[in-house]
Design a protein around this motif. Structure first.
Motif, PDB file in Angstrom:
ATOM      1  N   ARG A  86      -4.017  -3.231  -8.236  1.00 28.44           N
ATOM      2  CA  ARG A  86      -3.811  -1.783  -7.493  1.00 28.44           C
ATOM      3  C   ARG A  86      -4.905  -1.545  -6.931  1.00 28.44           C
ATOM      4  O   ARG A  86      -4.769  -0.971  -5.784  1.00 28.44           O
ATOM      5  N   LYS A  87      -6.125  -1.698  -7.159  1.00 26.16           N
ATOM      6  CA  LYS A  87      -7.333  -1.361  -6.514  1.00 26.16           C
ATOM      7  C   LYS A  87      -7.457  -2.280  -5.355  1.00 26.16           C
ATOM      8  O   LYS A  87      -7.751  -1.596  -4.223  1.00 26.16           O
ATOM      9  N   ALA A  88      -7.069  -3.591  -5.364  1.00 25.14           N
ATOM     10  CA  ALA A  88      -7.034  -4.342  -3.890  1.00 25.14           C
ATOM     11  C   ALA A  88      -6.117  -3.859  -3.117  1.00 25.14           C
ATOM     12  O   ALA A  88      -6.389  -3.601  -1.760  1.00 25.14           O
ATOM     13  N   LEU A  89      -4.768  -3.531  -3.396  1.00 24.12           N
ATOM     14  CA  LEU A  89      -3.825  -2.875  -2.716  1.00 24.12           C
ATOM     15  C   LEU A  89      -4.120  -1.463  -2.162  1.00 24.12           C
ATOM     16  O   LEU A  89      -3.769  -1.247  -0.906  1.00 24.12           O
ATOM     17  N   ARG A  90      -4.848  -0.568  -2.851  1.00 21.78           N
ATOM     18  CA  ARG A  90      -5.101   0.720  -2.399  1.00 21.78           C
ATOM     19  C   ARG A  90      -6.353   0.298  -1.314  1.00 21.78           C
ATOM     20  O   ARG A  90      -6.433   1.073  -0.221  1.00 21.78           O
ATOM     21  N   ALA A  91      -7.402  -0.408  -1.546  1.00 23.72           N
ATOM     22  CA  ALA A  91      -8.535  -1.003  -0.648  1.00 23.72           C
ATOM     23  C   ALA A  91      -8.025  -1.668   0.710  1.00 23.72           C
ATOM     24  O   ALA A  91      -8.582  -1.314   1.706  1.00 23.72           O
ATOM     25  N   HIS A  92      -7.414  -2.601   0.638  1.00 25.98           N
ATOM     26  CA  HIS A  92      -6.884  -3.265   1.608  1.00 25.98           C
ATOM     27  C   HIS A  92      -5.632  -2.715   2.570  1.00 25.98           C
ATOM     28  O   HIS A  92      -5.451  -3.194   3.649  1.00 25.98           O
ATOM     29  N   ARG A  93      -4.621  -2.319   1.751  1.00 26.02           N
ATOM     30  CA  ARG A  93      -3.266  -1.881   2.298  1.00 26.02           C
ATOM     31  C   ARG A  93      -2.979  -0.460   2.161  1.00 26.02           C
ATOM     32  O   ARG A  93      -1.914  -0.116   2.643  1.00 26.02           O
ATOM     33  N   GLN A  94      -3.963   0.343   1.382  1.00 19.85           N
ATOM     34  CA  GLN A  94      -3.778   1.877   1.675  1.00 19.85           C
ATOM     35  C   GLN A  94      -2.285   2.034   0.761  1.00 19.85           C
ATOM     36  O   GLN A  94      -1.710   3.103   1.128  1.00 19.85           O
ATOM     37  N   MET A  95      -2.050   1.468  -0.208  1.00 22.78           N
ATOM     38  CA  MET A  95      -0.700   1.581  -0.793  1.00 22.78           C
ATOM     39  C   MET A  95      -0.787   2.814  -1.434  1.00 22.78           C
ATOM     40  O   MET A  95      -1.691   3.239  -2.120  1.00 22.78           O
ATOM     41  N   PRO A  96       0.221   3.665  -1.406  1.00 22.45           N
ATOM     42  CA  PRO A  96       0.270   5.022  -1.940  1.00 22.45           C
ATOM     43  C   PRO A  96       0.160   4.935  -3.746  1.00 22.45           C
ATOM     44  O   PRO A  96       1.074   4.137  -4.033  1.00 22.45           O
ATOM     45  N   LEU A  97      -0.604   5.906  -4.430  1.00 20.56           N
ATOM     46  CA  LEU A  97      -0.658   5.674  -5.807  1.00 20.56           C
ATOM     47  C   LEU A  97       0.833   6.037  -6.408  1.00 20.56           C
ATOM     48  O   LEU A  97       1.373   5.117  -7.348  1.00 20.56           O
ATOM     49  N   GLU A  98       1.526   6.839  -5.852  1.00 21.79           N
ATOM     50  CA  GLU A  98       2.821   7.463  -6.004  1.00 21.79           C
ATOM     51  C   GLU A  98       3.678   6.104  -6.382  1.00 21.79           C
ATOM     52  O   GLU A  98       4.792   6.212  -7.261  1.00 21.79           O
ATOM     53  N   SER A  99       3.592   5.030  -5.558  1.00 23.15           N
ATOM     54  CA  SER A  99       4.573   3.921  -5.565  1.00 23.15           C
ATOM     55  C   SER A  99       4.007   2.569  -6.405  1.00 23.15           C
ATOM     56  O   SER A  99       5.075   1.707  -6.911  1.00 23.15           O
ATOM     57  N   MET A 100       3.006   2.661  -6.830  1.00 28.05           N
ATOM     58  CA  MET A 100       2.525   1.588  -7.849  1.00 28.05           C
ATOM     59  C   MET A 100       3.304   1.408  -9.138  1.00 28.05           C
ATOM     60  O   MET A 100       3.447   0.351  -9.566  1.00 28.05           O
ATOM     61  N   SER A 101       3.900   2.663  -9.796  1.00 24.95           N
ATOM     62  CA  SER A 101       4.435   2.332 -11.089  1.00 24.95           C
ATOM     63  C   SER A 101       5.506   1.343 -11.082  1.00 24.95           C
ATOM     64  O   SER A 101       5.681   0.740 -11.885  1.00 24.95           O
ATOM     65  N   ASP A 102       6.359   1.838 -10.190  1.00 21.15           N
ATOM     66  CA  ASP A 102       7.742   0.950  -9.833  1.00 21.15           C
ATOM     67  C   ASP A 102       7.305  -0.076  -9.251  1.00 21.15           C
ATOM     68  O   ASP A 102       7.943  -1.233  -9.629  1.00 21.15           O
ATOM     69  N   PHE A 103       6.479  -0.515  -8.525  1.00 15.57           N
ATOM     70  CA  PHE A 103       6.095  -1.236  -7.663  1.00 15.57           C
ATOM     71  C   PHE A 103       5.604  -2.675  -8.782  1.00 15.57           C
ATOM     72  O   PHE A 103       6.151  -3.803  -8.927  1.00 15.57           O
ATOM     73  N   PHE A 104       4.857  -2.355  -9.861  1.00 13.84           N
ATOM     74  CA  PHE A 104       4.387  -3.115 -10.766  1.00 13.84           C
ATOM     75  C   PHE A 104       5.481  -3.437 -11.912  1.00 13.84           C
ATOM     76  O   PHE A 104       4.874  -4.397 -12.767  1.00 13.84           O
ATOM     77  N   GLU A 105       6.422  -2.988 -12.128  1.00 13.79           N
ATOM     78  CA  GLU A 105       7.416  -3.350 -12.991  1.00 13.79           C
ATOM     79  C   GLU A 105       7.983  -4.765 -12.890  1.00 13.79           C
ATOM     80  O   GLU A 105       8.068  -5.302 -13.948  1.00 13.79           O
ATOM     81  N   ASP A 106       7.724  -5.346 -11.526  1.00 14.60           N
ATOM     82  CA  ASP A 106       8.014  -6.931 -11.497  1.00 14.60           C
ATOM     83  C   ASP A 106       6.959  -7.785 -11.476  1.00 14.60           C
ATOM     84  O   ASP A 106       6.930  -8.816 -10.903  1.00 14.60           O
ATOM     85  N   PHE A 107       5.791  -7.285 -12.026  1.00 19.52           N
ATOM     86  CA  PHE A 107       4.654  -8.123 -12.227  1.00 19.52           C
ATOM     87  C   PHE A 107       4.238  -8.039 -13.918  1.00 19.52           C
ATOM     88  O   PHE A 107       3.183  -7.622 -14.257  1.00 19.52           O
ATOM     89  N   PRO A 108       5.135  -8.675 -14.436  1.00 17.71           N
ATOM     90  CA  PRO A 108       4.610  -8.814 -15.930  1.00 17.71           C
ATOM     91  C   PRO A 108       3.372  -9.398 -16.350  1.00 17.71           C
ATOM     92  O   PRO A 108       2.851  -8.924 -17.200  1.00 17.71           O
ATOM     93  N   ASP A 109       2.884 -10.502 -15.615  1.00 17.80           N
ATOM     94  CA  ASP A 109       1.757 -11.071 -16.018  1.00 17.80           C
ATOM     95  C   ASP A 109       0.776 -10.192 -15.928  1.00 17.80           C
ATOM     96  O   ASP A 109      -0.276 -10.146 -16.594  1.00 17.80           O
TER      97      ASP A 109
END
Length: 116
Positions: free
Chosen positions: A33-56
């Protein structure tokens, strides 16, 4: 893990590809998440759903939380997961259950390296 700032995305990578690469290299969810925010400015609001597909990555985050506070109760872990990942307590409860049922070797890169 190393500093996420030392792991920029490749020019051709989408956010999904970038996150998958970081997950496959052993990243836990908050680090990615920190990498995505730092390098891609991904909005925090979208991260909860985005990471549902990253079980590991998510299970590694739970592993980190339990290693930092091994005496934490199940209820306390659910609350912590809910708050730190911005997910409902019901979702957190299902992730904690999955964490308890999943052998560490299934998601832990360090375990994979020692089991080879």
């Amino acid at each position: 893990m190393e500093d996420y700032r030392n792991h920029p995305p490749l020019e051709s990578e989408t956010d999904l590809d970038y996150a998958r690469r970081l997950e496959s290299s052993g990243g836990e969810e908050m680090w990615i998440r920190k990498a995505l925010r730092a390098h891609r400015q991904m909005p925090l609001e979208s991260m909860s759903d985005f990471f549902e597909d990253f079980p590991d990555a998510r299970l590694r985050h739970l592993q980190l939380l339990t290693s930092l506070h091994p005496g934490r109760s199940n209820h306390s872990l659910i609350k912590k997961v809910s708050k730190s990942l911005g997910i409902s307590e019901d979702r957190a409860k299902s992730w904690v259950k999955k964490f308890e049922e999943t052998p560490q070797s299934k998601y832990d890169v360090a375990s994979e390296k020692t089991n080879d």
